[in-house]
Design a protein around this motif. Structure first.
Motif, PDB file in Angstrom:
ATOM      1  N   LEU A  94       0.827  -1.207   0.000  1.00 36.71           N
ATOM      2  CA  LEU A  94       0.000   0.000   0.000  1.00 36.71           C
ATOM      3  C   LEU A  94       0.861   1.258   0.000  1.00 36.71           C
ATOM      4  O   LEU A  94       0.527   2.249  -0.640  1.00 36.71           O
ATOM      5  N   SER A  95       1.986   1.185   0.705  1.00 38.10           N
ATOM      6  CA  SER A  95       2.856   2.364   0.747  1.00 38.10           C
ATOM      7  C   SER A  95       3.506   2.616  -0.615  1.00 38.10           C
ATOM      8  O   SER A  95       3.663   3.757  -1.024  1.00 38.10           O
ATOM      9  N   THR A  96       3.858   1.563  -1.346  1.00 39.54           N
ATOM     10  CA  THR A  96       4.468   1.751  -2.664  1.00 39.54           C
ATOM     11  C   THR A  96       3.425   2.098  -3.705  1.00 39.54           C
ATOM     12  O   THR A  96       3.721   2.813  -4.655  1.00 39.54           O
ATOM     13  N   SER A  97       2.198   1.633  -3.533  1.00 37.63           N
ATOM     14  CA  SER A  97       1.170   1.907  -4.534  1.00 37.63           C
ATOM     15  C   SER A  97       0.730   3.357  -4.505  1.00 37.63           C
ATOM     16  O   SER A  97       0.239   3.878  -5.492  1.00 37.63           O
ATOM     17  N   LYS A  98       0.881   3.997  -3.367  1.00 41.76           N
ATOM     18  CA  LYS A  98       0.514   5.415  -3.276  1.00 41.76           C
ATOM     19  C   LYS A  98       1.389   6.253  -4.207  1.00 41.76           C
ATOM     20  O   LYS A  98       0.948   7.264  -4.738  1.00 41.76           O
ATOM     21  N   GLU A  99       2.632   5.799  -4.366  1.00 38.11           N
ATOM     22  CA  GLU A  99       3.570   6.565  -5.174  1.00 38.11           C
ATOM     23  C   GLU A  99       3.313   6.381  -6.667  1.00 38.11           C
ATOM     24  O   GLU A  99       3.361   7.333  -7.438  1.00 38.11           O
ATOM     25  N   SER A 100       3.087   5.149  -7.078  1.00 37.69           N
ATOM     26  CA  SER A 100       2.848   4.909  -8.512  1.00 37.69           C
ATOM     27  C   SER A 100       1.957   3.692  -8.668  1.00 37.69           C
ATOM     28  O   SER A 100       2.333   2.578  -8.328  1.00 37.69           O
ATOM     29  N   ILE A 101       0.775   3.899  -9.171  1.00 36.63           N
ATOM     30  CA  ILE A 101      -0.177   2.806  -9.345  1.00 36.63           C
ATOM     31  C   ILE A 101      -0.061   2.299 -10.777  1.00 36.63           C
ATOM     32  O   ILE A 101      -0.208   3.045 -11.742  1.00 36.63           O
ATOM     33  N   THR A 102       0.198   0.993 -10.874  1.00 42.00           N
ATOM     34  CA  THR A 102       0.260   0.338 -12.177  1.00 42.00           C
ATOM     35  C   THR A 102      -0.585  -0.920 -12.104  1.00 42.00           C
ATOM     36  O   THR A 102      -1.063  -1.307 -11.037  1.00 42.00           O
ATOM     37  N   ASP A 103      -0.742  -1.568 -13.259  1.00 38.32           N
ATOM     38  CA  ASP A 103      -1.483  -2.843 -13.266  1.00 38.32           C
ATOM     39  C   ASP A 103      -0.761  -3.879 -12.418  1.00 38.32           C
ATOM     40  O   ASP A 103      -1.398  -4.683 -11.730  1.00 38.32           O
ATOM     41  N   LYS A 104       0.559  -3.849 -12.478  1.00 35.09           N
ATOM     42  CA  LYS A 104       1.357  -4.794 -11.683  1.00 35.09           C
ATOM     43  C   LYS A 104       1.136  -4.544 -10.197  1.00 35.09           C
ATOM     44  O   LYS A 104       0.958  -5.478  -9.418  1.00 35.09           O
ATOM     45  N   THR A 105       1.107  -3.285  -9.814  1.00 34.34           N
ATOM     46  CA  THR A 105       0.887  -2.945  -8.405  1.00 34.34           C
ATOM     47  C   THR A 105      -0.496  -3.386  -7.959  1.00 34.34           C
ATOM     48  O   THR A 105      -0.650  -3.932  -6.862  1.00 34.34           O
ATOM     49  N   ASN A 106      -1.497  -3.163  -8.791  1.00 37.26           N
ATOM     50  CA  ASN A 106      -2.854  -3.592  -8.449  1.00 37.26           C
ATOM     51  C   ASN A 106      -2.934  -5.107  -8.312  1.00 37.26           C
ATOM     52  O   ASN A 106      -3.616  -5.620  -7.417  1.00 37.26           O
ATOM     53  N   ALA A 107      -2.252  -5.846  -9.188  1.00 40.19           N
ATOM     54  CA  ALA A 107      -2.242  -7.310  -9.100  1.00 40.19           C
ATOM     55  C   ALA A 107      -1.532  -7.763  -7.825  1.00 40.19           C
ATOM     56  O   ALA A 107      -1.998  -8.692  -7.136  1.00 40.19           O
ATOM     57  N   GLU A 108      -0.438  -7.099  -7.502  1.00 37.48           N
ATOM     58  CA  GLU A 108       0.289  -7.434  -6.265  1.00 37.48           C
ATOM     59  C   GLU A 108      -0.567  -7.125  -5.038  1.00 37.48           C
ATOM     60  O   GLU A 108      -0.585  -7.895  -4.079  1.00 37.48           O
ATOM     61  N   LEU A 109      -1.251  -5.993  -5.083  1.00 41.04           N
ATOM     62  CA  LEU A 109      -2.136  -5.624  -3.970  1.00 41.04           C
ATOM     63  C   LEU A 109      -3.261  -6.642  -3.797  1.00 41.04           C
ATOM     64  O   LEU A 109      -3.594  -7.030  -2.675  1.00 41.04           O
TER      65      LEU A 109
END
Length: 195
Positions: A94-109
């Motif tokens: 969640l802390s890294t996704s705030k900085e840059s949201i990508t499809d990869k980040t959403n899948a990881e989340l």
């Protein structure tokens, strides 16, 4: 003559019994004592074996209960560690996704949220088993931790926000309580408590 013959027979029988009877009497008494002692020993042996079997059964039961308790506590601690890891992982993502949201980040989340939910279910299952086998303060501390992770997970997933420092500290303290009560339930002393 017949009277005299009968008299001698009775007289000899009396003499023989008079001199021989003490030997046979002592022999018979000793045999009787030995028989009574043998019967007493047999009874005492049977009683001792019964006591030994009862003690052995009690020790066996106590050992099996200890093993059940130990296994339940260790499984609960493993589930606690998995849940804690899943929570930290989710919070980190969640802390890294705030900085840059990508499809990869959403899948990881999504994967981290799923892992967190799965870890909570595993923790709950381990908690129920520990409640059955251990109960007491350990079960209470596990319940408190489980409820707290539920509240935190709602905050994190609904708002997609990080845990604030106060919530993290509250979770850390609740987790520490689980560990301490697990040690207490198993009778494990802290290294500082040892002589």
């Amino acid at each position: 003559m017949q009277y005299l013959y009968n008299f001698f027979i009775v007289f000899f029988a009396f003499l023989i019994s008079y001199f021989v009877r003490p030997f046979f009497g002592a022999y018979a008494n000793k045999k009787g004592e030995n028989l009574a002692t043998k019967e007493d020993i047999a009874q005492l042996t049977k009683i001792a074996e019964g006591i030994r079997a009862k003690i052995s059964d009690e020790v066996w039961d106590r050992q099996k209960q200890w093993e059940l308790k130990r296994d339940a506590v260790l499984d609960a601690i493993r589930a606690h560690a998995d849940l804690e890891y899943a929570l930290v992982n989710l919070n980190s993502l969640l802390s890294t996704s705030k900085e840059s949201i990508t499809d990869k980040t959403n899948a990881e989340l999504s994967a981290a949220a799923l892992n967190f939910r799965s870890s909570r279910y595993s923790f709950r299952r381990a908690h129920l088993i520990a409640d059955l086998a251990v109960g007491g303060q350990f079960s209470n501390d596990m319940s408190a931790y489980f409820l707290l992770t539920g509240t935190v997970s709602k905050d994190m997933t609904s708002q997609k926000s990080l845990l604030d420092r106060a919530k993290m500290e509250k979770l850390a303290l609740a987790g520490k309580d689980v560990i301490l009560s697990a040690r207490q339930a198993l009778g494990i002393k802290d290294a500082g408590d040892l002589p």
